[in-house]
Scaffold this motif. Structure first.
Motif, PDB file in Angstrom:
ATOM      1  N   MET A   1     -23.446   3.145  11.816  1.00 35.84           N
ATOM      2  CA  MET A   1     -23.065   2.530  10.561  1.00 35.84           C
ATOM      3  C   MET A   1     -21.651   1.981  10.672  1.00 35.84           C
ATOM      4  SD  MET A   1     -24.683   4.798   7.476  1.00 35.84           S
ATOM      5  CE  MET A   1     -23.922   6.335   7.872  1.00 35.84           C
ATOM      6  N   ASN A   2     -21.440   0.860  10.053  1.00 38.32           N
ATOM      7  CA  ASN A   2     -20.149   0.180  10.106  1.00 38.32           C
ATOM      8  C   ASN A   2     -19.314   0.501   8.873  1.00 38.32           C
ATOM      9  OD1 ASN A   2     -20.692  -1.228  12.516  1.00 38.32           O
ATOM     10  ND2 ASN A   2     -21.866  -2.741  11.374  1.00 38.32           N
ATOM     11  N   TRP A   3     -17.998   0.348   9.036  1.00 41.62           N
ATOM     12  CA  TRP A   3     -17.072   0.430   7.912  1.00 41.62           C
ATOM     13  C   TRP A   3     -16.846  -0.989   7.406  1.00 41.62           C
ATOM     14  CZ3 TRP A   3     -15.231   4.658   5.486  1.00 41.62           C
ATOM     15  CH2 TRP A   3     -15.303   5.881   6.145  1.00 41.62           C
ATOM     16  N   TYR A   4     -16.995  -1.183   6.099  1.00 39.46           N
ATOM     17  CA  TYR A   4     -16.754  -2.465   5.468  1.00 39.46           C
ATOM     18  C   TYR A   4     -15.614  -2.312   4.458  1.00 39.46           C
ATOM     19  CZ  TYR A   4     -21.331  -3.679   7.356  1.00 39.46           C
ATOM     20  OH  TYR A   4     -22.378  -3.908   8.200  1.00 39.46           O
ATOM     21  N   VAL A   5     -15.021  -3.427   4.070  1.00 46.02           N
ATOM     22  CA  VAL A   5     -13.940  -3.417   3.088  1.00 46.02           C
ATOM     23  C   VAL A   5     -14.465  -4.014   1.794  1.00 46.02           C
ATOM     24  CG1 VAL A   5     -11.588  -4.146   2.580  1.00 46.02           C
ATOM     25  CG2 VAL A   5     -12.269  -3.743   4.954  1.00 46.02           C
ATOM     26  N   VAL A   6     -14.388  -3.216   0.720  1.00 44.43           N
ATOM     27  CA  VAL A   6     -14.825  -3.671  -0.601  1.00 44.43           C
ATOM     28  C   VAL A   6     -13.591  -4.043  -1.401  1.00 44.43           C
ATOM     29  CG1 VAL A   6     -15.978  -3.027  -2.748  1.00 44.43           C
ATOM     30  CG2 VAL A   6     -16.857  -2.193  -0.565  1.00 44.43           C
ATOM     31  N   TYR A   7     -13.605  -5.234  -1.977  1.00 45.07           N
ATOM     32  CA  TYR A   7     -12.539  -5.683  -2.856  1.00 45.07           C
ATOM     33  C   TYR A   7     -12.863  -5.161  -4.255  1.00 45.07           C
ATOM     34  CZ  TYR A   7      -9.180  -8.774  -5.089  1.00 45.07           C
ATOM     35  OH  TYR A   7      -8.122  -9.264  -5.820  1.00 45.07           O
ATOM     36  N   THR A   8     -11.874  -4.531  -4.910  1.00 46.20           N
ATOM     37  CA  THR A   8     -12.104  -3.901  -6.209  1.00 46.20           C
ATOM     38  C   THR A   8     -11.384  -4.646  -7.325  1.00 46.20           C
ATOM     39  OG1 THR A   8     -10.165  -2.450  -6.158  1.00 46.20           O
ATOM     40  CG2 THR A   8     -12.156  -1.669  -5.043  1.00 46.20           C
ATOM     41  N   LYS A   9     -11.723  -4.283  -8.543  1.00 46.89           N
ATOM     42  CA  LYS A   9     -10.943  -4.747  -9.683  1.00 46.89           C
ATOM     43  C   LYS A   9      -9.539  -4.166  -9.553  1.00 46.89           C
ATOM     44  CE  LYS A   9     -14.726  -5.019 -13.013  1.00 46.89           C
ATOM     45  NZ  LYS A   9     -15.250  -4.480 -14.284  1.00 46.89           N
ATOM     46  N   PRO A  10      -8.528  -4.804 -10.145  1.00 51.39           N
ATOM     47  CA  PRO A  10      -7.169  -4.257 -10.055  1.00 51.39           C
ATOM     48  C   PRO A  10      -7.094  -2.831 -10.610  1.00 51.39           C
ATOM     49  CG  PRO A  10      -7.124  -6.489 -10.917  1.00 51.39           C
ATOM     50  CD  PRO A  10      -8.567  -6.081 -10.855  1.00 51.39           C
ATOM     51  N   LYS A  11      -6.412  -1.966  -9.873  1.00 52.47           N
ATOM     52  CA  LYS A  11      -6.181  -0.562 -10.264  1.00 52.47           C
ATOM     53  C   LYS A  11      -7.454   0.278 -10.335  1.00 52.47           C
ATOM     54  CE  LYS A  11      -1.818  -1.568 -11.036  1.00 52.47           C
ATOM     55  NZ  LYS A  11      -0.841  -1.360 -10.033  1.00 52.47           N
ATOM     56  N   TRP A  12      -8.525  -0.139  -9.678  1.00 55.39           N
ATOM     57  CA  TRP A  12      -9.792   0.592  -9.708  1.00 55.39           C
ATOM     58  C   TRP A  12     -10.098   1.286  -8.381  1.00 55.39           C
ATOM     59  CZ3 TRP A  12     -14.407   0.808 -12.859  1.00 55.39           C
ATOM     60  CH2 TRP A  12     -14.200   0.409 -14.177  1.00 55.39           C
TER      61      TRP A  12
ATOM     62  N   PHE B   1     -12.598   1.277   1.677  1.00 54.06           N
ATOM     63  CA  PHE B   1     -13.439   1.195   2.865  1.00 54.06           C
ATOM     64  C   PHE B   1     -14.724   1.961   2.602  1.00 54.06           C
ATOM     65  CE2 PHE B   1      -9.011   1.054   4.283  1.00 54.06           C
ATOM     66  CZ  PHE B   1      -9.006  -0.135   4.991  1.00 54.06           C
ATOM     67  N   VAL B   2     -15.864   1.385   2.940  1.00 46.61           N
ATOM     68  CA  VAL B   2     -17.151   2.064   2.788  1.00 46.61           C
ATOM     69  C   VAL B   2     -17.889   2.025   4.119  1.00 46.61           C
ATOM     70  CG1 VAL B   2     -17.414   1.635   0.325  1.00 46.61           C
ATOM     71  CG2 VAL B   2     -18.307  -0.015   1.938  1.00 46.61           C
TER      72      VAL B   2
END
Length: 156
Positions: A1-12, A55-56
């Motif tokens: 399984m790979n690590w991906y980067v999730v962009y979040t809402k500000p301050k979330w 990171f997920v």
């Protein structure tokens, strides 16, 4: 399984990481403690190391699961594909955050633009480019990790 980067809402960042973990999704939100000053007090607060990023670790076919959680905006892409972070890079960040004492680094013999190998600390043996030299710190670009590192100058 790979690590991906999730962009979040500000301050979330922390909220999203907790919700993903509660759903059984392996995620990592690096946290640092900073001193913040208000008009009447100084307080230490925990803040994410990377603003708006979590990171997920998921299989490619399960990437859509993060969007079932409020706060997830999109994946970070690199060259038209979802950015994949290597396990070694996640471990480097984790090790760096676990280091209790600050490491001394001396770069006085280097000039801006020099390619160096970081001699000590959690980023030891990482290749970096000296981007800037200030009175109180150095700015290094860790090209292999795609990040900028600011290191304080310690007078001996």
């Amino acid at each position: 399984m790979n690590w991906y980067v999730v962009y979040t809402k500000p301050k979330w960042e922390k909220k999203l990481a907790l919700q993903l973990q509660s759903r059984g999704i392996n995620c990592y939100c690096p946290i640092v403690v900073q001193s913040r000053q208000w008009s009447d007090r100084i307080k230490k607060v925990e803040v994410p190391l990377f603003n708006s990023y979590v990171f997920v670790q998921l299989a490619e076919e399960d990437r859509q699961l993060v969007f079932d959680v409020p706060g997830a905006v999109r994946y970070l892409f690199w060259l038209g594909k979802p950015a994949i972070v290597r396990n070694e890079e996640i471990e480097t960040i984790q090790n760096w955050l676990q280091v209790a004492k600050e490491n001394k680094v001396s770069l006085t013999q280097h000039q801006i633009g020099d390619c160096i190998e970081v001699p000590t600390g959690p980023f030891a043996a990482q290749n970096a480019v000296v981007q800037d030299i200030k009175k109180t710190h150095y700015v290094l670009v860790l090209e292999g990790m795609g990040c900028v590192l600011k290191m304080k100058i310690h007078n001996q």
